[in-house]
Design a protein around this motif. Structure first.
Motif, PDB file in Angstrom:
ATOM      1  N   TYR A  30       0.815  -1.223   0.000  1.00  0.00           N
ATOM      2  CA  TYR A  30       0.000   0.000   0.000  1.00  0.00           C
ATOM      3  C   TYR A  30       0.843   1.266   0.000  1.00  0.00           C
ATOM      4  O   TYR A  30       0.384   2.323  -0.414  1.00  0.00           O
ATOM      5  N   SER A  31       2.089   1.175   0.448  1.00  0.00           N
ATOM      6  CA  SER A  31       2.955   2.356   0.454  1.00  0.00           C
ATOM      7  C   SER A  31       3.255   2.827  -0.964  1.00  0.00           C
ATOM      8  O   SER A  31       3.673   3.972  -1.163  1.00  0.00           O
ATOM      9  N   ARG A  32       3.061   1.947  -1.944  1.00  0.00           N
ATOM     10  CA  ARG A  32       3.346   2.296  -3.348  1.00  0.00           C
ATOM     11  C   ARG A  32       2.093   2.756  -4.097  1.00  0.00           C
ATOM     12  O   ARG A  32       2.146   2.990  -5.306  1.00  0.00           O
ATOM     13  N   ILE A  33       0.974   2.857  -3.399  1.00  0.00           N
ATOM     14  CA  ILE A  33      -0.309   3.149  -4.037  1.00  0.00           C
ATOM     15  C   ILE A  33      -0.768   4.570  -3.698  1.00  0.00           C
ATOM     16  O   ILE A  33      -0.592   5.041  -2.571  1.00  0.00           O
ATOM     17  N   ASP A  34      -1.354   5.244  -4.673  1.00  0.00           N
ATOM     18  CA  ASP A  34      -2.005   6.543  -4.456  1.00  0.00           C
ATOM     19  C   ASP A  34      -3.513   6.330  -4.431  1.00  0.00           C
ATOM     20  O   ASP A  34      -4.056   5.519  -5.198  1.00  0.00           O
ATOM     21  N   VAL A  35      -4.207   7.067  -3.559  1.00  0.00           N
ATOM     22  CA  VAL A  35      -5.649   6.894  -3.391  1.00  0.00           C
ATOM     23  C   VAL A  35      -6.359   8.227  -3.610  1.00  0.00           C
ATOM     24  O   VAL A  35      -5.975   9.258  -3.025  1.00  0.00           O
ATOM     25  N   ARG A  36      -7.405   8.199  -4.427  1.00  0.00           N
ATOM     26  CA  ARG A  36      -8.190   9.403  -4.687  1.00  0.00           C
ATOM     27  C   ARG A  36      -9.672   9.053  -4.681  1.00  0.00           C
ATOM     28  O   ARG A  36     -10.060   7.887  -4.804  1.00  0.00           O
ATOM     29  N   ASP A  37     -10.505  10.094  -4.531  1.00  0.00           N
ATOM     30  CA  ASP A  37     -11.946   9.881  -4.621  1.00  0.00           C
ATOM     31  C   ASP A  37     -12.390  10.107  -6.057  1.00  0.00           C
ATOM     32  O   ASP A  37     -11.564  10.321  -6.956  1.00  0.00           O
ATOM     33  N   GLY A  38     -13.702  10.065  -6.291  1.00  0.00           N
ATOM     34  CA  GLY A  38     -14.226  10.200  -7.646  1.00  0.00           C
ATOM     35  C   GLY A  38     -13.951  11.540  -8.288  1.00  0.00           C
ATOM     36  O   GLY A  38     -13.981  11.666  -9.517  1.00  0.00           O
ATOM     37  N   ASP A  39     -13.682  12.566  -7.478  1.00  0.00           N
ATOM     38  CA  ASP A  39     -13.381  13.905  -7.998  1.00  0.00           C
ATOM     39  C   ASP A  39     -11.889  14.149  -8.141  1.00  0.00           C
ATOM     40  O   ASP A  39     -11.466  15.261  -8.502  1.00  0.00           O
ATOM     41  N   GLY A  40     -11.084  13.143  -7.847  1.00  0.00           N
ATOM     42  CA  GLY A  40      -9.639  13.297  -7.987  1.00  0.00           C
ATOM     43  C   GLY A  40      -8.937  13.818  -6.757  1.00  0.00           C
ATOM     44  O   GLY A  40      -7.724  14.074  -6.797  1.00  0.00           O
ATOM     45  N   ASN A  41      -9.656  13.979  -5.644  1.00  0.00           N
ATOM     46  CA  ASN A  41      -9.037  14.462  -4.415  1.00  0.00           C
ATOM     47  C   ASN A  41      -8.330  13.324  -3.684  1.00  0.00           C
ATOM     48  O   ASN A  41      -8.790  12.177  -3.699  1.00  0.00           O
ATOM     49  N   GLU A  42      -7.239  13.640  -3.039  1.00  0.00           N
ATOM     50  CA  GLU A  42      -6.486  12.634  -2.294  1.00  0.00           C
ATOM     51  C   GLU A  42      -7.299  12.109  -1.120  1.00  0.00           C
ATOM     52  O   GLU A  42      -7.979  12.866  -0.417  1.00  0.00           O
TER      53      GLU A  42
END
Length: 297
Positions: free
Chosen positions: A231-243
């Motif tokens: 998970y440290s290598r993963i970026d997470v965003r919501d449907g609007d592109g926010n972190e």
């Protein structure tokens, strides 16, 4: 993916080396294409194995932790290198013994090896790579099997050269009830003949992507093909592109709280995890494979 399921074969992963050339005794936990190398090796062995065993040393606590997390047995060796540690594993025959630093080991490699009636050892382009078929405790006779496309990761430079993710990622097969979802589902979808793997955090069993497929597999009583990502290598965003906070995702999953339907989007190197080169599983194979059980302890 629809390889045959093994019977009494034990899959053994050697993960107790000092990693002197790499500069890290825990090199088998280093991710390749987002997946810790040890779990990539487990994915290649599982279709042929009735059980998976990780052979490590008592000083390799994180290795033993990850192995047990994914339902694998742990045994301890002296950590003296492949050949010497291998000699301690003869009682596990019939067994496939694989070093943990073979990130592109595939079920096809394993199938070729175990087709031999005597002890067989894989030879890569640079020599022996740490992959042996042990049909019995007899080590007096053996054959070499040429596998020029199979490489091991001995150095940090060799590992960094794999950052481009050349080669597919095979899934491990897991009891869906042992995974921790963090999203709701709208409905249970139908399953086709091939099932795309579900993305899961390698260290917590948290489902990152594929909640709808997971619900469909659970409803049918089938194991889930899973790609366990660091998970440290993963970026997470919501449907609007926010972190989105990873801690919020992990916390929700651990508490059984759902964040909504399609609440997050997970990306590896800017690519959505659903678009990575993950090998699909034949649904008929899922009905026969012996699943692991992910236990977040």
């Amino acid at each position: 993916m629809g390889e045959a399921v093994g019977g009494g074969v034990t899959g053994v992963i050697l993960a107790g080396g000092r990693g002197a050339r790499f500069g890290d005794p825990f090199k088998c936990l280093r991710p390749v294409c987002g997946v810790p190398m040890m779990l990539r090796v487990a994915a290649a062995l599982q279709p042929f194995s009735s059980r998976l065993v990780v052979a490590t040393t008592r000083s390799h606590g994180p290795v033993a932790w990850l192995a047990r997390l994914w339902g694998m047995e742990v045994v301890y060796t002296e950590g003296r290198g492949y050949e010497l540690d291998f000699s301690e594993l003869l009682p596990y025959a019939p067994a496939v013994v694989a070093a943990c630093d073979l990130p592109f080991l595939t079920p096809n490699h394993v199938a070729r090896l175990i087709s031999k009636p005597v002890m067989s050892t894989a030879v890569g382009a640079g020599g022996y790579v740490g992959l042996t078929w042990l049909p019995s405790g007899d080590t007096a006779r053996w054959v070499d099997v040429s596998m020029p496309d199979l490489v091991d990761v001995d150095t940090r430079e060799g590992w960094m050269a794999l950052a481009g993710c050349t080669g597919p990622t095979y899934p491990v097969f897991v009891d869906p009830g042992s995974l921790l979802p963090h999203e709701d589902v709208e409905s249970v979808p139908a399953l086709g003949g091939m099932v795309r793997p579900i993305a899961v955090d390698a260290w917590t069993c948290t489902v990152l992507d594929g909640h709808h497929r997971l619900s469909a597999l659970a409803e049918r009583g089938l194991p889930a093909p899973v790609v366990p990502l660091d998970y440290s290598r993963i970026d997470v965003r919501d449907g609007d592109g926010n972190e989105v906070s990873k801690l919020a995702v992990l916390s929700a999953a651990s508490r059984g709280v759902k964040l909504g339907v399609r609440a997050t989007r997970h990306y590896y190197n800017g690519v959505h995890v659903s678009e990575l080169d993950h090998v699909e599983a034949d649904i008929g194979f899922l009905a026969r494979v012996r699943p692991l059980k992910c236990d977040p302890i």
